[in-house]
Design a protein around this motif. Structure first.
Motif, PDB file in Angstrom:
ATOM      1  N   PRO A 101       0.827  -1.204   0.000  1.00  0.00           N
ATOM      2  CA  PRO A 101       0.000   0.000   0.000  1.00  0.00           C
ATOM      3  C   PRO A 101       0.865   1.259   0.000  1.00  0.00           C
ATOM      4  CG  PRO A 101      -0.677  -1.542   1.717  1.00  0.00           C
ATOM      5  CD  PRO A 101       0.604  -2.036   1.199  1.00  0.00           C
ATOM      6  N   VAL A 102       0.410   2.282  -0.698  1.00  0.00           N
ATOM      7  CA  VAL A 102       1.097   3.569  -0.707  1.00  0.00           C
ATOM      8  C   VAL A 102       0.098   4.655  -0.367  1.00  0.00           C
ATOM      9  CG1 VAL A 102       2.851   2.878  -2.379  1.00  0.00           C
ATOM     10  CG2 VAL A 102       0.687   3.819  -3.193  1.00  0.00           C
ATOM     11  N   GLU A 103       0.607   5.744   0.205  1.00  0.00           N
ATOM     12  CA  GLU A 103      -0.238   6.882   0.532  1.00  0.00           C
ATOM     13  C   GLU A 103      -0.366   7.779  -0.690  1.00  0.00           C
ATOM     14  OE1 GLU A 103      -0.273  10.797   3.487  1.00  0.00           O
ATOM     15  OE2 GLU A 103       1.338   9.302   3.603  1.00  0.00           O
ATOM     16  N   LEU A 104      -1.598   8.067  -1.084  1.00  0.00           N
ATOM     17  CA  LEU A 104      -1.837   8.905  -2.250  1.00  0.00           C
ATOM     18  C   LEU A 104      -2.007  10.351  -1.808  1.00  0.00           C
ATOM     19  CD1 LEU A 104      -4.326   6.617  -4.220  1.00  0.00           C
ATOM     20  CD2 LEU A 104      -1.845   6.756  -4.416  1.00  0.00           C
ATOM     21  N   ARG A 105      -1.266  11.241  -2.468  1.00  0.00           N
ATOM     22  CA  ARG A 105      -1.265  12.651  -2.085  1.00  0.00           C
ATOM     23  C   ARG A 105      -1.312  13.521  -3.325  1.00  0.00           C
ATOM     24  NH1 ARG A 105       3.777  13.729  -0.553  1.00  0.00           N
ATOM     25  NH2 ARG A 105       4.562  11.806  -1.456  1.00  0.00           N
ATOM     26  N   GLY A 135       1.684   7.021  -6.664  1.00  0.00           N
ATOM     27  CA  GLY A 135       1.970   7.139  -5.242  1.00  0.00           C
ATOM     28  C   GLY A 135       3.365   6.727  -4.834  1.00  0.00           C
ATOM     29  N   ARG A 136       4.232   6.464  -5.794  1.00  0.00           N
ATOM     30  CA  ARG A 136       5.594   6.040  -5.487  1.00  0.00           C
ATOM     31  C   ARG A 136       6.583   7.141  -5.867  1.00  0.00           C
ATOM     32  NH1 ARG A 136       5.110   0.804  -4.021  1.00  0.00           N
ATOM     33  NH2 ARG A 136       3.344  -0.365  -4.844  1.00  0.00           N
ATOM     34  N   ARG A 192      -4.239   5.361  -7.874  1.00  0.00           N
ATOM     35  CA  ARG A 192      -3.781   3.974  -7.929  1.00  0.00           C
ATOM     36  C   ARG A 192      -3.912   3.407  -9.341  1.00  0.00           C
ATOM     37  NH1 ARG A 192      -5.643   4.022  -2.601  1.00  0.00           N
ATOM     38  NH2 ARG A 192      -4.063   3.278  -1.126  1.00  0.00           N
ATOM     39  N   ASP A 208     -11.797  11.966  -4.283  1.00  0.00           N
ATOM     40  CA  ASP A 208     -11.271  10.621  -4.415  1.00  0.00           C
ATOM     41  C   ASP A 208     -11.470  10.046  -5.811  1.00  0.00           C
ATOM     42  OD1 ASP A 208     -10.456  10.665  -1.811  1.00  0.00           O
ATOM     43  OD2 ASP A 208     -12.309   9.757  -1.034  1.00  0.00           O
TER      44      ASP A 208
END
Length: 511
Positions: A5-9, A224-225, A261, A489
């Motif tokens: 999982p990654v945090e989306l910003r 998100g990376r 994502r 979102d």
């Protein structure tokens, strides 16, 4: 590459500017070789079937198949490529370009080895379908990676040469076929089977070369990376600076994007048909024209030589070799002009010129003015220009749609254009050649020429000039517009503005 999982910003990054400002270095050559190798593989694969077509129809080949069924197998291969392009193109957005390279190559390797054991037509068809699926999946990932890793100032040149490397595989395959189809060396039912095994050997070699091709930094920061993307680009900059001895200038531009994502099929469809309808017409026109012309002529090359010029199956490779060299020379020699003169005049010019020459040659063919040598020479001249134009079709759809939809856009246009032109073409030509009437085949040639001319006219009227422009200027990323609009979102394409609604060549200025 990290997973999980990654945090989306919402982030601001200068990575596109940093990649585009890089001087050409050994690192870029490694990327070119890693990406271009699979086009060589595709050329080898298609040529194997094209050159062994007449051998497969002979008694004792071990596969009872007719001339029209050989061309039907070509259509099935193309159908597999279209299916693979759509399926794997969707995965290219979800799992990344690099992982997809490995997955599609594995599919190809298994299918092409299985083809060598064909004894029934239905089994041969099935293997050709999955071989095509593996190659089709490569198209989306490779062209996306080319545009996202290569500097804008040489993007057209590099893209055309990499796509044109297909013909190096064709040249190699044609020469190999001369040996493999020599019955004094290999039995009638053995040589063509070895040909498919050689494709698998080349595929294994490509797996080793692919180690040098990194993931797309643009794909990383959108998904998100961004920290991984930052580390990767910093590493690339250090490598390029060391190889060239040049001090890199400071990047001046940034872009603000809202990370996502994945982008769904609905978003891609709205982007293609609602935001950029003119560009969609251009993409379809270019792909349909080149797919019909190429798949019709090339898949039926050996059959045309044997049916109308009495060229034996063991000699067809010589003619295809010289034809292939002319095809590679087109992108190699004309590619730089797509960056200097511009996309619109070069794409339109190569399409219209090659289409016109094809119509002229069709008339000469029907009048029995040509022999096997002069027919091949005429095609060599025609496809010198057509090859550069066909390669630019992939370049066009890769450049003119937003980054998030790039892989799926390539897949969509390849699949639809090739399904219309590439599947129908070989099937139609198989029937026309089987009739044995030159007048019937002439009509097929003229239809191919007309489609190329139509594609060139559409490009001249509606095409976008993308030469030397950063990808994010040609089509602003959907996630960038979403960030500026303060999106939530869900990405609402209906609220975004496509360039087709304004000036097609408008360049977005960013801080």
């Amino acid at each position: 590459m990290a997973s999980g999982p990654v945090e989306l910003r919402t982030i601001e990054t200068n990575i596109p500017e940093r990649m585009d400002r890089l001087p050409w270095a050994r690192w870029h050559w490694l990327v070119v070789i890693g990406l271009g190798a699979v086009w060589i593989l595709d050329g080898l694969e298609v040529t194997i079937v094209g050159t062994i077509a007449s051998r497969l129809t002979e008694d004792g080949s071990g596969l009872a198949i007719s001339e029209s069924q050989v061309l039907t197998a070509a259509s099935i291969y193309v159908a597999g490529a279209c299916t693979g392009a759509i399926f794997f193109g969707h995965l290219a957005d979800r799992i990344g370009r690099k992982k997809l390279f490995l997955l599609t190559l594995v599919v190809y390797l298994i299918a092409t080895v299985a083809t060598a054991f064909s004894t029934e037509v239905w089994y041969f068809y099935l293997c050709r379908f999955f071989t095509g699926a593996g190659i089709g999946g490569e198209y989306a990932a490779i062209n996306s990676a080319i545009d996202e890793l290569i500097p804008a100032r040489v993007r057209g040149t590099v893209d055309l040469i990499i796509n044109g490397s297909f013909w190096l595989g064709t040249a190699a395959g044609s020469l190999l076929s001369i040996v493999l189809l020599d019955t004094s060396i290999f039995a009638t039912d053995v040589g063509w089977r070895i040909a498919f095994g050689l494709g698998a050997v080349l595929g294994l070699a490509i797996l080793l070369v692919r180690r040098y091709v990194p993931e797309s930094p643009r794909w990383l920061f959108i998904h998100g990376r961004d920290e991984e993307a930052e580390r990767l680009v910093t590493e690339i900059e250090g490598t390029v600076a060391e190889e060239t001895g040049q001090e890199l200038e400071e990047p001046r531009r940034t872009i603000k994007i809202r990370q996502r994502r994945a982008i769904g099929f609905g978003t891609v469809a709205k982007t293609v048909f609602k935001l950029y309808p003119k560009r969609t017409v251009v993409g379809l026109s270019l792909f349909i024209g080149q797919a019909f012309l190429y798949n019709s002529v090339f898949f039926g090359f050996a059959l045309i030589l044997s049916t109308f010029y009495d060229v034996g199956s063991g000699s067809a490779g010589y003619y295809i070799f010289f034809f292939a060299i002319g095809n590679f020379a087109g992108p190699l020699l004309l590619g730089r002009f797509f960056d200097t003169i511009g996309r619109k005049p070069m794409i339109a010019g190569t399409y219209i010129l090659s289409g016109t020459l094809m119509i002229v040659t069709a008339v000469l063919f029907e009048a029995e003015v040509l022999n096997a040598t002069t027919q091949t020479l005429a095609w060599r001249v025609i496809f010198f220009f057509a090859s550069a134009g066909a390669s630019s079709a992939y370049l066009t759809v890769s450049e003119v749609f937003p980054m998030e939809t790039r892989a799926m856009a390539i897949s969509f246009f390849y699949a639809v254009g090739t399904a219309i032109g590439g599947i129908s073409g070989p099937y139609l030509f198989g029937k026309l050649i089987e009739s044995g009437e030159r007048g019937q085949v002439m009509l097929g040639f003229m239809l191919g020429g007309a489609l190329m001319i139509a594609g060139g006219i559409v490009q001249a009227v509606l095409g976008v000039e993308a030469a030397g422009r950063q990808l994010e200027d040609i089509a602003k990323p959907l996630t960038a517009e979403d960030a500026e609009a303060g999106g939530g979102d869900e990405l609402d394409v209906d609220k975004l503005q496509g360039e087709d609604a304004a000036e097609p060549d408008r360049t977005e200025e960013r801080t």
